[in-house]
Write a protein that holds these residues in place. Structure first.
Motif, short mmCIF file in Angstrom:
data_model
loop_
_atom_site.label_atom_id
_atom_site.label_comp_id
_atom_site.label_asym_id
_atom_site.label_seq_id
_atom_site.Cartn_x
_atom_site.Cartn_y
_atom_site.Cartn_z
N VAL A 17 -27.51 10.05 -4.19
CA VAL A 17 -28.67 9.66 -3.39
C VAL A 17 -28.25 9.51 -1.92
N LYS A 18 -27.12 8.83 -1.75
CA LYS A 18 -26.61 8.62 -0.39
C LYS A 18 -26.33 9.96 0.29
N GLN A 19 -25.68 10.85 -0.45
CA GLN A 19 -25.29 12.13 0.14
C GLN A 19 -26.49 13.02 0.41
N ALA A 20 -27.50 12.96 -0.46
CA ALA A 20 -28.73 13.73 -0.21
C ALA A 20 -29.37 13.23 1.08
N MET A 21 -29.25 11.91 1.29
CA MET A 21 -29.82 11.35 2.52
C MET A 21 -29.08 11.83 3.76
N TYR A 22 -27.77 12.09 3.63
CA TYR A 22 -27.04 12.65 4.79
C TYR A 22 -27.80 13.87 5.31
N PHE A 23 -28.23 14.73 4.35
CA PHE A 23 -28.92 15.96 4.76
C PHE A 23 -30.31 15.67 5.27
N LYS A 24 -31.05 14.83 4.53
CA LYS A 24 -32.44 14.55 4.91
C LYS A 24 -32.52 13.84 6.25
N GLU A 76 0.86 -1.20 0.00
CA GLU A 76 0.00 0.00 0.00
C GLU A 76 0.89 1.24 0.00
N LYS A 77 0.56 2.15 -0.90
CA LYS A 77 1.38 3.34 -1.08
C LYS A 77 1.32 4.28 0.12
N SER A 78 0.12 4.47 0.67
CA SER A 78 -0.03 5.42 1.77
C SER A 78 0.32 4.75 3.10
N GLY A 79 0.16 5.51 4.17
CA GLY A 79 0.56 5.02 5.48
C GLY A 79 -0.43 4.05 6.12
N GLU A 80 -1.66 4.01 5.59
CA GLU A 80 -2.61 3.08 6.22
C GLU A 80 -3.49 2.39 5.18
N LEU A 81 -4.03 1.27 5.58
CA LEU A 81 -4.92 0.52 4.70
C LEU A 81 -6.29 1.21 4.64
N GLY A 82 -7.02 0.97 3.57
CA GLY A 82 -8.39 1.49 3.51
C GLY A 82 -8.72 2.27 2.25
N GLY A 83 -7.72 2.97 1.71
CA GLY A 83 -7.94 3.71 0.46
C GLY A 83 -9.08 4.72 0.56
N TRP A 84 -9.84 4.84 -0.52
CA TRP A 84 -10.93 5.80 -0.58
C TRP A 84 -11.96 5.56 0.52
N ALA A 85 -12.19 4.30 0.84
CA ALA A 85 -13.23 3.98 1.81
C ALA A 85 -12.98 4.67 3.14
N ASN A 86 -11.68 4.91 3.46
CA ASN A 86 -11.35 5.65 4.68
C ASN A 86 -11.94 7.04 4.68
N LYS A 87 -12.12 7.59 3.51
CA LYS A 87 -12.56 8.98 3.42
C LYS A 87 -14.07 9.11 3.37
N LEU A 88 -14.75 7.98 3.33
CA LEU A 88 -16.21 8.03 3.25
C LEU A 88 -16.83 8.05 4.63
N TYR A 89 -17.93 8.81 4.75
CA TYR A 89 -18.69 8.81 6.00
C TYR A 89 -19.50 7.51 6.08
N LYS A 90 -20.23 7.22 5.02
CA LYS A 90 -20.98 5.96 4.94
C LYS A 90 -20.88 5.48 3.50
N ARG A 91 -21.32 4.26 3.24
CA ARG A 91 -21.32 3.77 1.87
C ARG A 91 -22.74 3.47 1.39
N ILE A 92 -22.88 3.30 0.09
CA ILE A 92 -24.16 2.94 -0.52
C ILE A 92 -24.59 1.59 0.08
N PRO A 93 -25.88 1.44 0.44
CA PRO A 93 -26.27 0.19 1.11
C PRO A 93 -25.98 -1.04 0.25
#
Lengths: 750, 200
Positions: free
Chosen positions: A330-337, A168-185
């Motif tokens: 859709v997921k992000q609109a739900m964050y607000f709703k 892994e290039k960066s310092g920790e495992l996880g990649g983009w998923a680390n940066k997500l608040y939640k994921r699509i169900p």
């Protein structure tokens, strides 16, 4: 190996006995085919018939000629390990494509007799392959990239019992998923964002005894072949050497730069963000209300702009749909709703793509009050702390629709693959640089090389070839995960745009392909698509002129050059298509059971009637993957075709050497039809470039024909798909009519 | 209420004040309703478009439209809607809201007939068919009324001969037993509905 002993068996079942004079065929096998003995049997594929052959094998028969059905039928009954089997296709190739009447009996019998001659000729020139003896046996799997895809590949391979090295290039495992608040169900009831589970997965990887993890690490050099890849890892500046058997590349994607979208407000206002930017805001808010970035004000109105810089047909932005962004909005609109139902959220789309269970997710968003408006966004302009989104409302056909007071605008930009070096551009730059003489081109080559992921020491370039739009893959429908570098597999968004659910599924598939590669390599067999093939190419160095055609044309980069500039085959990388054999102008490349001689002898063994018999002979060289099955199926459907054709299956049209054609014309064939797969962008070739290369070579055959004083129509190339069951007989008949029109080959009888 | 384009204000109003209005947000704009409506080509805004206009906050345009008045309650759209929206009911709900808000286009015949029917029915608790037809004939003035009546003469005579139309009904007609009870019930029902839908 024991002395070669060839025996022929002629079947009388399936109507062969009624339609053909099998006694005559047996006699031909013995007299002309020069087999040790020939036997007839009334039902060769039954237990009795098979036992008959087995008994003879026990008595020393090494090569079996079976005159019965197609090589694609009864493969289990006629499988004799360690023994070569040549199949003369008398059923699908002769009696099923010819009418059953007295007037046609003679030409039908001639057809059958020629196929017997051809099979006997082939069998005698085939050696039984024993597998590549110089294979590596390493079964560890290297995974490059520690995101959701990479970690899934590592875990799946480990669960299947394989050792994994994860880089892994960066310092920790996880990649983009680390940066997500939640994921699509991703499971029932698909009605709201779900936790990514990335932390748990990273912990599982770290805890797995089969997985060695290198973070802050990149692959600085990769050499070798499946089963024996030598990999150099730059781990925090320290070089580490690892040996692995196969590689899964899960290097993911980067987002399209919003600064390239000024018309959509990209880079113009802190209140215009991309989807990744919104995830960052949401992570910072940690479940609370997102504040307006420009002034920390309350967010009352959010607009999502779909297809921002995507599906662009002007050539400025990404031409493709990234597929995941509708559900992400859709997921992000739900964050607000979910935080405050009074916030207005509008998704502006032209086509809403909700594959699979995302349809439920979409419905749930509507239920929560997310508004979906079909419209094409024209501009986003910042106006103080708010933005004006101007769009063409496509339902109400209002050109001047606008949302004047958006507090936050989210641009749904697409995925750009991290596929490393574009090796085609690199090769061109390298050629242009002419060993550093052209400084600009040398600089360009250097820049292209720097971004390399794998840093392969392959002759054809430092990374795997890219297919469309910079994504690395070979064929996303027929051969997913496979690349044109055997033993190196792609998983996740580096292969095509996708979301986490698809990427983890992908990662599992790629891990399985990697396992297939190491297991086959460890016993010296081909990985795929000719899985289990024990033959491998060898070169007779004494005859080689070092022309490099094989090293350049090999679709899989299997051939490097040694210090003396001779081709150096890496057999484990080879797919056994024979494109090198077709390329070689001095014909020094061959396989034990597939060579210039095995094909050439079939061509030459056909009984050639003289000019005045009015029986032309047309040679068909048919790709065994698509064209040959299409011909077989024409037979199964009893679609008749001309009795003067003789079909020789080839591994790939790429393996067709020009000598086959000149030999055929010199020995009196009146025409040659070449049937290969569709090539180009939406190719169907099992070996990706085989049919394309063959077409390129054959585009130059006209000169040869003219120099022989022959009509250019005497050689014709066709693109044939496996579904062309009715088209193929038509092509044959039309071609036969054309040959009749231009007359017999003047070389007959010489 | 000021109009906010592409905000949800009007959508929220519809959800609150229109029968089945909470289903408007579930429309996915497939257009099957518009394609199925036998009167579709004659509507200024077929249902799909009305729903989009509601979401786009076009309150004035929606309420003053005559589209929802064109609905004949054939229920084709409800049967076909993949999202199971009760479209017919929503059309009637919108029409009612428009009427209560005084937005009905002037001389809209469906609205006029609806009012006549209601007045005729609530007076006695029974529909007086003779009076209803006459008020319909004469709605556009006396001269036109005579013309209409003459044109329908043979139908009227036929109905009378068959005993389906009693000319004496012109004198007031028959009514239900507890007329005032019935009217009180209607009043109460309206009070409840008005409170619930915030129409008062």
């Amino acid at each position: 190996m024991a002395e070669q002993k060839v025996a022929a068996y002629i079947c009388q079942g399936c109507g062969l006995g009624d339609r053909l004079d099998t006694a005559d065929l047996a006699k031909i096998a013995q007299k002309e085919g020069k087999v040790a003995f020939a036997k007839e049997h009334e039902f060769l594929c039954n237990a009795d018939g098979v036992q008959l052959i087995k008994n003879d094998i026990a008595e020393g028969v090494t090569h079996v000629v079976i005159g019965a059905c197609s090589r694609r039928a009864k493969t289990e009954a006629f499988s004799f390990p360690g023994v070569h089997v040549s199949r003369a296709n008398l059923r699908e190739g002769v009696i099923w494509v010819r009418p059953d009447s007295d007037e046609h009996r003679e030409t039908t019998q001639e057809m059958a007799a020629d196929y017997i001659r051809m099979s006997c000729a082939e069998a005698k020139r085939v050696n039984i392959p024993a597998g590549n003896p110089n294979h590596g046996g390493n079964k560890r799997i290297l995974v490059v990239g520690g995101g959701m895809s990479g970690m899934t590949s590592a875990l799946e391979a480990s669960r299947a019992g394989y050792q994994v090295v994860l880089v892994e290039k960066s310092g920790e495992l996880g990649g983009w998923a680390n940066k997500l608040y939640k994921r699509i169900p991703f499971n029932e009831p698909f009605n709201g964002p779900q936790d990514t589970g990335v932390a748990e997965m990273a912990a599982a990887v770290q805890a797995d005894g089969n997985i060695t993890v290198y973070t802050n690490a990149v692959v600085s050099k990769t050499g070798g072949a499946p089963g024996r890849f030598a990999v150099e890892i730059n781990h925090n500046g320290t070089p580490v050497a690892e040996e692995v058997g196969a590689i899964v590349q899960a290097t993911g994607f980067t987002t399209y730069d919003t600064a390239k979208l000024p018309e959509l407000g990209g880079g113009k206002s802190p209140n215009v963000v991309d989807q990744a930017g919104l995830e960052a805001l949401m992570k910072a808010a940690n479940g609370g209300a997102i504040k307006r970035p420009s002034d920390g004000g309350e967010v009352k109105n959010v607009v999502f702009v779909q297809c921002a810089g995507q599906r662009d047909d002007t050539g400025t932005h990404l031409p493709y749909c990234s597929g995941f962004c509708c559900a992400t909005s859709v997921k992000q609109a739900m964050y607000f709703k979910d935080a405050n139902p009074d916030v207005d959220t509008t998704v502006l789309y032209t086509d809403l793509r909700m594959p699979g269970n995302n349809e439920d997710f979409y419905r749930s968003a509507q239920n929560k009050g997310v508004t979906f408006s079909k419209g094409k966004v024209k501009s986003v302009e910042a106006n103080g702390n708010q933005c004006k989104v101007a769009f063409h409302d496509l339902i109400l056909n209002d050109e001047n629709a606008a949302i004047a007071d958006a507090d936050l605008v989210v641009l749904a930009t697409g995925q750009v693959p991290n596929a490393g070096t574009d090796i085609d551009a690199w090769t061109q730059a390298e050629t242009e640089s002419n060993n550093g003489q052209n400084a600009e081109a040398a600089q360009r080559a250097q820049e292209l090389k720097v971004v390399s992921v794998l840093n392969l020491t392959y002759r054809q370039g430092p990374d795997v070839p890219q297919l469309k739009h910079g994504f690395a893959d070979s064929h996303f429908i027929c051969f997913p995960y496979e690349t044109r570098r055997t033993g190196i597999y792609m998983a996740g968004p580096v292969r095509r745009p996708m979301d986490i659910a698809q990427a983890t599924e992908d990662a599992t598939g790629a891990a399985m392909k990697a396992i297939q590669a190491v297991e086959n390599a460890a016993v010296g067999r081909a990985a795929h698509p000719r899985s289990g093939d024990l033959s491998f190419p060898s070169v007779r160095k004494e005859g080689c002129t070092q022309c490099k055609r094989c090293t350049v044309e090999c679709p899989f980069g299997a051939i490097d050059e040694d210090e003396q500039r001779y081709p150096l085959f890496n057999e484990e990388r080879c797919r056994r298509c024979g494109t090198c054999m077709g390329a070689c102008p001095v014909r020094v490349i061959s396989f034990e059971n597939y060579s210039i001689d095995t094909v050439g002898s079939q061509i030459k063994s056909v009984d050639m009637p003289d000019e005045f018999d009015e029986k032309p002979r047309i040679l068909i060289l048919a790709c065994e993957n698509d064209a040959y099955p299409a011909l077989d199926m024409a037979g199964m459907n009893r679609i008749e075709y001309n009795p003067f054709v003789r079909v020789v299956p080839v591994r790939c049209l790429g393996s067709v050497n020009l000598i086959f054609i000149t030999d055929a014309l010199n020995s009196g064939y009146d025409g040659v039809m070449l049937m290969g797969c569709k090539h180009g962008d939406d190719y169907q070739c099992h070996f990706v470039k085989g049919s394309e290369i063959a077409n390129y070579r054959l585009s130059k055959v006209d000169d040869t024909l003219k120099s022989l004083n022959l009509e250019t129509e005497r050689v014709a190339t066709y693109e044939v798909a496996i579904t062309d069951i009715e088209r193929v007989p038509k092509l044959i008949n039309e071609y036969a009519a054309k040959i009749e029109e231009i007359g017999m080959n003047p070389f007959k009888g010489f | 209420m000021s109009e906010m384009k592409y905000h949800n204000n009007f959508l929220r109003e519809v959800e609150e004040r229109v029968e089945e209005g909470h289903m408007v947000k579930m429309c996915m704009q497939c257009g099957v309703c518009s394609g199925s409506c036998p009167f579709g080509p004659h509507w200024a805004h077929p249902p799909q478009e009305l729903f989009m206009m509601i979401r786009a906050g076009k309150r004035e345009e929606v309420l003053s439209s005559d589209s929802m008045w064109m609905c004949t309650s054939c229920y084709q759209c409800i049967v076909r809607c993949p999202r199971k929206l009760p479209i017919t009911h929503i059309m009637h709900g919108l029409a009612y809201l428009a009427k209560r808000e005084g937005k009905v286009p002037k001389g809209q015949p469906t609205a006029q007939f609806g009012q006549m029917f209601w007045d005729n029915l609530t007076k006695t608790g029974r529909v007086n068919e003779l009076k209803l037809s006459l008020s319909l004939y004469f709605k556009d003035g006396f001269g036109q009324g005579i013309k209409n009546a003459m044109a329908m003469q043979s139908v009227g005579l036929g109905l009378m001969k068959a005993g389906r139309l009693n000319p004496l009904e012109i004198l007031g007609g028959h009514s239900i037993k507890d007329k005032s009870g019935f009217q009180a019930m209607l009043k109460k029902a309206r009070e409840i509905e008005d409170t619930r839908r915030k129409l008062a």
